[in-house]
Design a protein around this motif. Structure first.
Motif, PDB file in Angstrom:
ATOM      1  N   LEU A 101       0.892  -1.162   0.000  1.00  0.00           N
ATOM      2  CA  LEU A 101       0.000   0.000   0.000  1.00  0.00           C
ATOM      3  C   LEU A 101       0.927   1.208   0.000  1.00  0.00           C
ATOM      4  CD1 LEU A 101      -2.701   1.518   0.267  1.00  0.00           C
ATOM      5  CD2 LEU A 101      -2.441   1.327   2.755  1.00  0.00           C
ATOM      6  N   LEU A 102       0.919   1.949  -1.093  1.00  0.00           N
ATOM      7  CA  LEU A 102       1.762   3.133  -1.215  1.00  0.00           C
ATOM      8  C   LEU A 102       0.914   4.379  -1.039  1.00  0.00           C
ATOM      9  CD1 LEU A 102       3.902   2.025  -4.295  1.00  0.00           C
ATOM     10  CD2 LEU A 102       4.435   1.788  -1.863  1.00  0.00           C
ATOM     11  N   VAL A 103       1.418   5.308  -0.238  1.00  0.00           N
ATOM     12  CA  VAL A 103       0.690   6.537   0.059  1.00  0.00           C
ATOM     13  C   VAL A 103       1.200   7.650  -0.854  1.00  0.00           C
ATOM     14  CG1 VAL A 103       0.114   8.214   1.843  1.00  0.00           C
ATOM     15  CG2 VAL A 103       0.334   5.795   2.435  1.00  0.00           C
ATOM     16  N   LYS A 104       0.256   8.277  -1.581  1.00  0.00           N
ATOM     17  CA  LYS A 104       0.591   9.383  -2.477  1.00  0.00           C
ATOM     18  C   LYS A 104       0.996  10.603  -1.648  1.00  0.00           C
ATOM     19  CE  LYS A 104      -3.053   8.042  -5.718  1.00  0.00           C
ATOM     20  NZ  LYS A 104      -4.335   8.482  -6.304  1.00  0.00           N
ATOM     21  N   PRO A 105       1.986  11.351  -2.051  1.00  0.00           N
ATOM     22  CA  PRO A 105       2.883  11.063  -3.169  1.00  0.00           C
ATOM     23  C   PRO A 105       3.945  10.067  -2.722  1.00  0.00           C
ATOM     24  CG  PRO A 105       3.514  13.142  -2.170  1.00  0.00           C
ATOM     25  CD  PRO A 105       2.310  12.633  -1.413  1.00  0.00           C
ATOM     26  N   PHE A 106       4.151   9.035  -3.506  1.00  0.00           N
ATOM     27  CA  PHE A 106       5.137   8.019  -3.163  1.00  0.00           C
ATOM     28  C   PHE A 106       6.335   8.149  -4.090  1.00  0.00           C
ATOM     29  CE2 PHE A 106       1.648   6.191  -5.607  1.00  0.00           C
ATOM     30  CZ  PHE A 106       2.294   5.847  -6.781  1.00  0.00           C
ATOM     31  N   ASP A 107       7.438   7.598  -3.649  1.00  0.00           N
ATOM     32  CA  ASP A 107       8.675   7.613  -4.405  1.00  0.00           C
ATOM     33  C   ASP A 107       8.553   6.643  -5.580  1.00  0.00           C
ATOM     34  OD1 ASP A 107      11.659   8.342  -4.377  1.00  0.00           O
ATOM     35  OD2 ASP A 107      11.690   6.141  -4.433  1.00  0.00           O
ATOM     36  N   ASP A 108       9.020   7.054  -6.749  1.00  0.00           N
ATOM     37  CA  ASP A 108       8.977   6.185  -7.931  1.00  0.00           C
ATOM     38  C   ASP A 108       9.622   4.832  -7.652  1.00  0.00           C
ATOM     39  OD1 ASP A 108       7.789   8.312  -9.237  1.00  0.00           O
ATOM     40  OD2 ASP A 108       9.519   8.748 -10.524  1.00  0.00           O
ATOM     41  N   GLU A 109      10.743   4.851  -6.962  1.00  0.00           N
ATOM     42  CA  GLU A 109      11.451   3.605  -6.664  1.00  0.00           C
ATOM     43  C   GLU A 109      10.619   2.669  -5.794  1.00  0.00           C
ATOM     44  OE1 GLU A 109      14.241   2.304  -8.020  1.00  0.00           O
ATOM     45  OE2 GLU A 109      14.105   4.068  -9.326  1.00  0.00           O
ATOM     46  N   ALA A 110       9.822   3.237  -4.888  1.00  0.00           N
ATOM     47  CA  ALA A 110       8.966   2.401  -4.039  1.00  0.00           C
ATOM     48  C   ALA A 110       7.961   1.635  -4.895  1.00  0.00           C
ATOM     49  CB  ALA A 110       8.252   3.252  -2.993  1.00  0.00           C
ATOM     50  N   LEU A 111       7.386   2.309  -5.889  1.00  0.00           N
ATOM     51  CA  LEU A 111       6.438   1.638  -6.777  1.00  0.00           C
ATOM     52  C   LEU A 111       7.146   0.586  -7.627  1.00  0.00           C
ATOM     53  CD1 LEU A 111       3.628   1.282  -8.008  1.00  0.00           C
ATOM     54  CD2 LEU A 111       4.221   3.093  -9.629  1.00  0.00           C
ATOM     55  N   LEU A 112       8.283   0.946  -8.198  1.00  0.00           N
ATOM     56  CA  LEU A 112       9.006  -0.009  -9.038  1.00  0.00           C
ATOM     57  C   LEU A 112       9.448  -1.222  -8.224  1.00  0.00           C
ATOM     58  CD1 LEU A 112      11.094   2.477 -11.202  1.00  0.00           C
ATOM     59  CD2 LEU A 112       9.035   1.210 -11.883  1.00  0.00           C
ATOM     60  N   ASP A 113       9.878  -1.003  -6.985  1.00  0.00           N
ATOM     61  CA  ASP A 113      10.264  -2.125  -6.119  1.00  0.00           C
ATOM     62  C   ASP A 113       9.062  -3.025  -5.820  1.00  0.00           C
ATOM     63  OD1 ASP A 113      12.865  -1.188  -6.049  1.00  0.00           O
ATOM     64  OD2 ASP A 113      12.707  -0.359  -4.017  1.00  0.00           O
ATOM     65  N   ALA A 114       7.896  -2.413  -5.544  1.00  0.00           N
ATOM     66  CA  ALA A 114       6.692  -3.200  -5.243  1.00  0.00           C
ATOM     67  C   ALA A 114       6.272  -4.023  -6.461  1.00  0.00           C
ATOM     68  CB  ALA A 114       5.563  -2.281  -4.794  1.00  0.00           C
ATOM     69  N   ILE A 115       6.345  -3.427  -7.648  1.00  0.00           N
ATOM     70  CA  ILE A 115       5.974  -4.158  -8.860  1.00  0.00           C
ATOM     71  C   ILE A 115       6.956  -5.293  -9.126  1.00  0.00           C
ATOM     72  CG2 ILE A 115       5.770  -3.983 -11.379  1.00  0.00           C
ATOM     73  CD1 ILE A 115       4.512  -1.195 -10.868  1.00  0.00           C
ATOM     74  N   GLU A 116       8.229  -5.018  -8.940  1.00  0.00           N
ATOM     75  CA  GLU A 116       9.225  -6.077  -9.122  1.00  0.00           C
ATOM     76  C   GLU A 116       8.958  -7.232  -8.159  1.00  0.00           C
ATOM     77  OE1 GLU A 116      13.973  -6.419  -8.534  1.00  0.00           O
ATOM     78  OE2 GLU A 116      13.276  -4.715  -9.728  1.00  0.00           O
ATOM     79  N   GLN A 117       8.628  -6.906  -6.938  1.00  0.00           N
ATOM     80  CA  GLN A 117       8.298  -7.947  -5.936  1.00  0.00           C
ATOM     81  C   GLN A 117       7.042  -8.712  -6.372  1.00  0.00           C
ATOM     82  OE1 GLN A 117       7.755  -6.409  -1.961  1.00  0.00           O
ATOM     83  NE2 GLN A 117       6.980  -8.337  -1.199  1.00  0.00           N
ATOM     84  N   ALA A 118       6.060  -8.007  -6.889  1.00  0.00           N
ATOM     85  CA  ALA A 118       4.815  -8.643  -7.327  1.00  0.00           C
ATOM     86  C   ALA A 118       5.035  -9.610  -8.480  1.00  0.00           C
ATOM     87  CB  ALA A 118       3.803  -7.568  -7.739  1.00  0.00           C
ATOM     88  N   LEU A 119       6.004  -9.302  -9.324  1.00  0.00           N
ATOM     89  CA  LEU A 119       6.212 -10.117 -10.521  1.00  0.00           C
ATOM     90  C   LEU A 119       7.124 -11.324 -10.303  1.00  0.00           C
ATOM     91  CD1 LEU A 119       6.427  -7.317 -13.220  1.00  0.00           C
ATOM     92  CD2 LEU A 119       4.490  -8.776 -12.653  1.00  0.00           C
ATOM     93  N   VAL A 120       7.626 -11.489  -9.097  1.00  0.00           N
ATOM     94  CA  VAL A 120       8.434 -12.670  -8.776  1.00  0.00           C
ATOM     95  C   VAL A 120       7.463 -13.789  -8.416  1.00  0.00           C
ATOM     96  CG1 VAL A 120      10.100 -13.660  -7.183  1.00  0.00           C
ATOM     97  CG2 VAL A 120      10.381 -11.299  -7.987  1.00  0.00           C
ATOM     98  N   PRO A 121       7.540 -14.908  -9.125  1.00  0.00           N
ATOM     99  CA  PRO A 121       6.604 -16.015  -8.831  1.00  0.00           C
ATOM    100  C   PRO A 121       6.775 -16.505  -7.386  1.00  0.00           C
ATOM    101  CG  PRO A 121       7.899 -16.484 -10.805  1.00  0.00           C
ATOM    102  CD  PRO A 121       8.465 -15.239 -10.185  1.00  0.00           C
ATOM    103  N   PRO A 122       5.672 -16.878  -6.736  1.00  0.00           N
ATOM    104  CA  PRO A 122       5.777 -17.401  -5.379  1.00  0.00           C
ATOM    105  C   PRO A 122       6.573 -18.712  -5.377  1.00  0.00           C
ATOM    106  CG  PRO A 122       3.503 -17.509  -6.183  1.00  0.00           C
ATOM    107  CD  PRO A 122       4.327 -16.858  -7.246  1.00  0.00           C
ATOM    108  N   SER A 123       7.346 -18.900  -4.322  1.00  0.00           N
ATOM    109  CA  SER A 123       8.153 -20.134  -4.271  1.00  0.00           C
ATOM    110  C   SER A 123       7.526 -21.169  -3.379  1.00  0.00           C
ATOM    111  CB  SER A 123       9.557 -19.826  -3.788  1.00  0.00           C
ATOM    112  OG  SER A 123       9.533 -19.030  -2.642  1.00  0.00           O
TER     113      SER A 123
END
Length: 123
Positions: A101-123
């Motif tokens: 959950l990112l609070v506006k205004p959020f850092d671009d890197e925070a969003l990119l990090d969250a998306i990268e984490q989301a796109l890693v398949p669960p192990s």
């Protein structure tokens, strides 16, 4: 890694377009919708690896959109964004098992990090 297509849903055009530009510059394919209803009506979201959704939108909230996607059997990782974090919102996001959950205004890197984490398949 899951699909690099990110589905963005935000009723604020300036936020939606800035997210689209940021994600495209980071190498993601992006499809953006101005409302949860438009997202649900489109088959294009089905190829997405991640959903980024505003929490507060007219008629349907981001968590309600996500619940409907899950109900349809199309679960995918989700990152919620909001300008008004409340305890209720935090609880709904936690219940949805959102990546972040990112609070506006959020850092671009925070969003990119969250998306990268989301796109890693669960192990």
């Amino acid at each position: 890694m899951l699909s690099n297509l990110v589905c963005v849903v935000d009723d604020d055009e300036s936020v939606r377009e800035s997210l689209r530009a940021l994600l495209a510059s980071a190498g993601y394919r992006v499809i953006a919708f101005s409302s949860p209803e438009a997202c649900l009506e489109s088959d294009a979201r089905r190829g997405a690896g991640c959903l980024v959704a505003d929490v507060r939108m007219p008629r349907m909230s981001g968590p309600d959109l996500y619940a409907e996607i899950v109900r349809r059997g199309e679960a995918l990782p989700v990152v919620f964004i909001t300008g008004q974090p409340t305890d209720e919102i935090r609880a709904r996001v936690r219940d949805a098992r959102a990546v972040a959950l990112l609070v506006k205004p959020f850092d671009d890197e925070a969003l990119l990090d969250a998306i990268e984490q989301a796109l890693v398949p669960p192990s």
